[in-house]
Write a protein that holds these residues in place. Structure first.
Motif, PDB file in Angstrom:
ATOM      1  N   MET A   1     -54.297 -20.934 -24.743  1.00  0.00           N
ATOM      2  CA  MET A   1     -53.351 -22.321 -24.823  1.00  0.00           C
ATOM      3  C   MET A   1     -52.118 -21.996 -23.874  1.00  0.00           C
ATOM      4  O   MET A   1     -51.258 -21.227 -24.226  1.00  0.00           O
ATOM      5  N   ALA A   2     -51.829 -23.038 -23.080  1.00  0.00           N
ATOM      6  CA  ALA A   2     -50.386 -23.090 -22.226  1.00  0.00           C
ATOM      7  C   ALA A   2     -49.275 -23.250 -23.264  1.00  0.00           C
ATOM      8  O   ALA A   2     -49.427 -24.128 -24.183  1.00  0.00           O
ATOM      9  N   LYS A   3     -48.109 -22.513 -22.867  1.00  0.00           N
ATOM     10  CA  LYS A   3     -47.089 -22.705 -23.728  1.00  0.00           C
ATOM     11  C   LYS A   3     -45.974 -23.451 -22.716  1.00  0.00           C
ATOM     12  O   LYS A   3     -46.246 -23.615 -21.508  1.00  0.00           O
ATOM     13  N   GLN A   4     -44.774 -23.886 -23.549  1.00  0.00           N
ATOM     14  CA  GLN A   4     -44.058 -24.795 -22.868  1.00  0.00           C
ATOM     15  C   GLN A   4     -43.398 -24.519 -21.702  1.00  0.00           C
ATOM     16  O   GLN A   4     -43.006 -25.060 -20.669  1.00  0.00           O
ATOM     17  N   LEU A   5     -43.228 -23.134 -21.850  1.00  0.00           N
ATOM     18  CA  LEU A   5     -42.374 -22.496 -20.530  1.00  0.00           C
ATOM     19  C   LEU A   5     -42.893 -21.250 -19.773  1.00  0.00           C
ATOM     20  O   LEU A   5     -42.389 -20.472 -19.250  1.00  0.00           O
ATOM     21  N   ASP A   6     -44.445 -21.399 -19.990  1.00  0.00           N
ATOM     22  CA  ASP A   6     -45.235 -20.319 -19.111  1.00  0.00           C
ATOM     23  C   ASP A   6     -44.548 -20.420 -17.592  1.00  0.00           C
ATOM     24  O   ASP A   6     -44.490 -21.625 -16.968  1.00  0.00           O
ATOM     25  N   GLY A   7     -44.482 -19.291 -16.867  1.00  0.00           N
ATOM     26  CA  GLY A   7     -44.007 -19.271 -15.598  1.00  0.00           C
ATOM     27  C   GLY A   7     -42.673 -19.281 -15.288  1.00  0.00           C
ATOM     28  O   GLY A   7     -42.196 -19.133 -14.232  1.00  0.00           O
ATOM     29  N   LYS A   8     -41.973 -19.559 -16.357  1.00  0.00           N
ATOM     30  CA  LYS A   8     -40.376 -20.072 -16.322  1.00  0.00           C
ATOM     31  C   LYS A   8     -39.411 -18.602 -16.234  1.00  0.00           C
ATOM     32  O   LYS A   8     -40.264 -17.605 -17.297  1.00  0.00           O
ATOM     33  N   THR A   9     -38.505 -18.095 -15.842  1.00  0.00           N
ATOM     34  CA  THR A   9     -37.659 -17.315 -16.114  1.00  0.00           C
ATOM     35  C   THR A   9     -36.319 -17.522 -16.624  1.00  0.00           C
ATOM     36  O   THR A   9     -35.716 -18.495 -16.082  1.00  0.00           O
ATOM     37  N   ALA A  10     -36.135 -16.786 -17.651  1.00  0.00           N
ATOM     38  CA  ALA A  10     -34.570 -17.304 -18.146  1.00  0.00           C
ATOM     39  C   ALA A  10     -33.666 -16.031 -18.536  1.00  0.00           C
ATOM     40  O   ALA A  10     -34.043 -14.958 -18.777  1.00  0.00           O
ATOM     41  N   ILE A  11     -32.311 -16.152 -18.162  1.00  0.00           N
ATOM     42  CA  ILE A  11     -31.453 -15.005 -18.463  1.00  0.00           C
ATOM     43  C   ILE A  11     -30.637 -15.484 -19.632  1.00  0.00           C
ATOM     44  O   ILE A  11     -30.253 -16.684 -19.677  1.00  0.00           O
ATOM     45  N   VAL A  12     -30.393 -14.633 -20.636  1.00  0.00           N
ATOM     46  CA  VAL A  12     -29.682 -14.873 -21.753  1.00  0.00           C
ATOM     47  C   VAL A  12     -28.498 -13.868 -21.821  1.00  0.00           C
ATOM     48  O   VAL A  12     -28.798 -12.637 -21.891  1.00  0.00           O
ATOM     49  N   THR A  13     -27.089 -14.250 -21.855  1.00  0.00           N
ATOM     50  CA  THR A  13     -26.228 -13.296 -22.019  1.00  0.00           C
ATOM     51  C   THR A  13     -25.743 -13.086 -23.475  1.00  0.00           C
ATOM     52  O   THR A  13     -26.185 -14.138 -24.308  1.00  0.00           O
ATOM     53  N   GLY A  14     -25.406 -12.218 -23.772  1.00  0.00           N
ATOM     54  CA  GLY A  14     -24.902 -11.834 -25.423  1.00  0.00           C
ATOM     55  C   GLY A  14     -26.153 -11.702 -26.127  1.00  0.00           C
ATOM     56  O   GLY A  14     -26.155 -12.375 -27.411  1.00  0.00           O
ATOM     57  N   ALA A  15     -27.253 -11.163 -25.507  1.00  0.00           N
ATOM     58  CA  ALA A  15     -28.494 -11.209 -26.046  1.00  0.00           C
ATOM     59  C   ALA A  15     -28.610 -10.061 -27.041  1.00  0.00           C
ATOM     60  O   ALA A  15     -29.744  -9.665 -28.063  1.00  0.00           O
ATOM     61  N   SER A  16     -27.769  -9.170 -27.303  1.00  0.00           N
ATOM     62  CA  SER A  16     -27.789  -8.149 -28.185  1.00  0.00           C
ATOM     63  C   SER A  16     -27.688  -8.327 -29.565  1.00  0.00           C
ATOM     64  O   SER A  16     -27.831  -7.249 -30.498  1.00  0.00           O
ATOM     65  N   SER A  17     -27.512  -9.418 -29.966  1.00  0.00           N
ATOM     66  CA  SER A  17     -27.132  -9.763 -31.337  1.00  0.00           C
ATOM     67  C   SER A  17     -27.223 -11.320 -31.910  1.00  0.00           C
ATOM     68  O   SER A  17     -27.087 -12.059 -30.851  1.00  0.00           O
ATOM     69  N   GLY A  18     -27.433 -11.716 -33.045  1.00  0.00           N
ATOM     70  CA  GLY A  18     -27.093 -13.023 -33.351  1.00  0.00           C
ATOM     71  C   GLY A  18     -27.787 -13.982 -32.767  1.00  0.00           C
ATOM     72  O   GLY A  18     -29.133 -13.910 -32.583  1.00  0.00           O
ATOM     73  N   ILE A  19     -27.395 -14.888 -32.210  1.00  0.00           N
ATOM     74  CA  ILE A  19     -27.817 -16.439 -31.716  1.00  0.00           C
ATOM     75  C   ILE A  19     -28.409 -15.891 -30.108  1.00  0.00           C
ATOM     76  O   ILE A  19     -29.509 -16.395 -29.918  1.00  0.00           O
ATOM     77  N   GLY A  20     -28.029 -14.936 -29.310  1.00  0.00           N
ATOM     78  CA  GLY A  20     -28.541 -14.392 -28.225  1.00  0.00           C
ATOM     79  C   GLY A  20     -29.842 -13.795 -28.547  1.00  0.00           C
ATOM     80  O   GLY A  20     -30.808 -14.196 -27.564  1.00  0.00           O
ATOM     81  N   THR A  21     -30.021 -12.989 -29.505  1.00  0.00           N
ATOM     82  CA  THR A  21     -31.391 -12.316 -29.768  1.00  0.00           C
ATOM     83  C   THR A  21     -32.381 -13.506 -29.977  1.00  0.00           C
ATOM     84  O   THR A  21     -33.432 -13.653 -29.848  1.00  0.00           O
ATOM     85  N   ALA A  22     -31.915 -14.420 -31.036  1.00  0.00           N
ATOM     86  CA  ALA A  22     -32.832 -15.419 -31.473  1.00  0.00           C
ATOM     87  C   ALA A  22     -33.280 -16.300 -30.289  1.00  0.00           C
ATOM     88  O   ALA A  22     -34.393 -16.719 -30.049  1.00  0.00           O
ATOM     89  N   ILE A  23     -32.299 -16.681 -29.331  1.00  0.00           N
ATOM     90  CA  ILE A  23     -32.840 -17.380 -28.106  1.00  0.00           C
ATOM     91  C   ILE A  23     -33.579 -16.650 -27.215  1.00  0.00           C
ATOM     92  O   ILE A  23     -34.597 -17.222 -26.952  1.00  0.00           O
ATOM     93  N   ALA A  24     -33.565 -15.404 -27.263  1.00  0.00           N
ATOM     94  CA  ALA A  24     -34.524 -14.739 -26.369  1.00  0.00           C
ATOM     95  C   ALA A  24     -35.827 -14.294 -26.851  1.00  0.00           C
ATOM     96  O   ALA A  24     -36.743 -14.916 -26.172  1.00  0.00           O
TER      97      ALA A  24
END
Length: 234
Positions: free
Chosen positions: A1-24
């Protein structure tokens, strides 16, 4: 089943903890390739292992206060996955913020991370997005960008600035196909907030609550731009 963001690429800064990790993690769940960026490279590797999707994750140790680092981040992401579709400016610092205390070193750090880091991130990906006529800049601001707290004067000023940058950028990018969203969380349960004596006993938001708002904004149809989201605990 296709997902909403298939084929997209995202960069997330501050990804090592908290909100950033959850976003990633949420972006990956929705099918996106995700580039994890933060200063702590070892922590990024740990998070990548938790996500457990090796072919969809890239870890790039990055200091957002250094433009060369941020430019290199964008180049490495593009080399690994092709076009960058989403850039999440999440890296953040809350330091000594009373003007009367005169902690200039802390002020400089907050301004460098919270404001200049955001601008460097936008600058690193925006030219390509404009050429393609698509892309999404997401800036994580704060409800401190709506009202100044006495003990957080300088921090609030940086978050007012993030909201101003987002609002101005939305106008500058009108009719280009590139979207921008400012997301302003209230108090979130993170290592930073858990140590705050001012928030004891108060129910806080979970990092995933903010991550879901990011997914909501970036997964809208191309003609829909969610300009601003304010999220507060009840």
């Amino acid at each position: 089943m296709a997902k909403q963001l298939d084929g997209k690429t995202a960069i997330v800064t501050g990804a090592s903890s908290g909100i950033g990790t959850a976003i990633a993690k949420e972006l990956t769940k929705e099918g996106a390739n995700v580039v994890l960026a933060a200063r702590n490279g070892e922590k990024l590797v740990e998070i990548a292992k938790e996500i457990n999707k090796k072919d969809k994750i890239l870890c790039v140790p990055t200091d957002v206060t250094k433009q060369d680092d941020v430019d290199s981040l964008a180049k490495r992401a593009k080399k690994a996955f092709g076009n960058i579709d989403i850039y999440v400016n999440n890296a953040d610092m809350m330091g000594s913020s009373r003007v009367t205390e005169g902690d200039v070193t802390n002020w400089d750090q907050m301004i460098d991370i919270n404001i200049k880091g955001v601008l460097y991130g936008i600058h690193s990906v925006l030219p390509d997005m404009k050429v393609r006529g698509s892309g999404h800049i997401v800036n994580i601001a704060s409800d401190s960008g709506f009202e100044v707290t006495e003990r957080l004067t300088v921090y609030c000023a940086t978050k007012f600035a993030v909201r101003a940058i987002s609002a101005g950028l939305e106008k500058e990018l009108a009719n280009t196909g590139v979207r921008t969203t400012s997301i302003s969380p209230g108090m979130v349960e993170t290592p930073l907030s858990s140590k705050s004596p001012f928030e004891e006993g108060r129910k806080k938001l979970a990092p995933v609550d903010i991550a879901r708002a990011v997914v909501y904004a970036v997964a809208q149809p191309d003609y829909v731009n969610v300009n601003e989201v304010l999220i507060r605990p009840i």
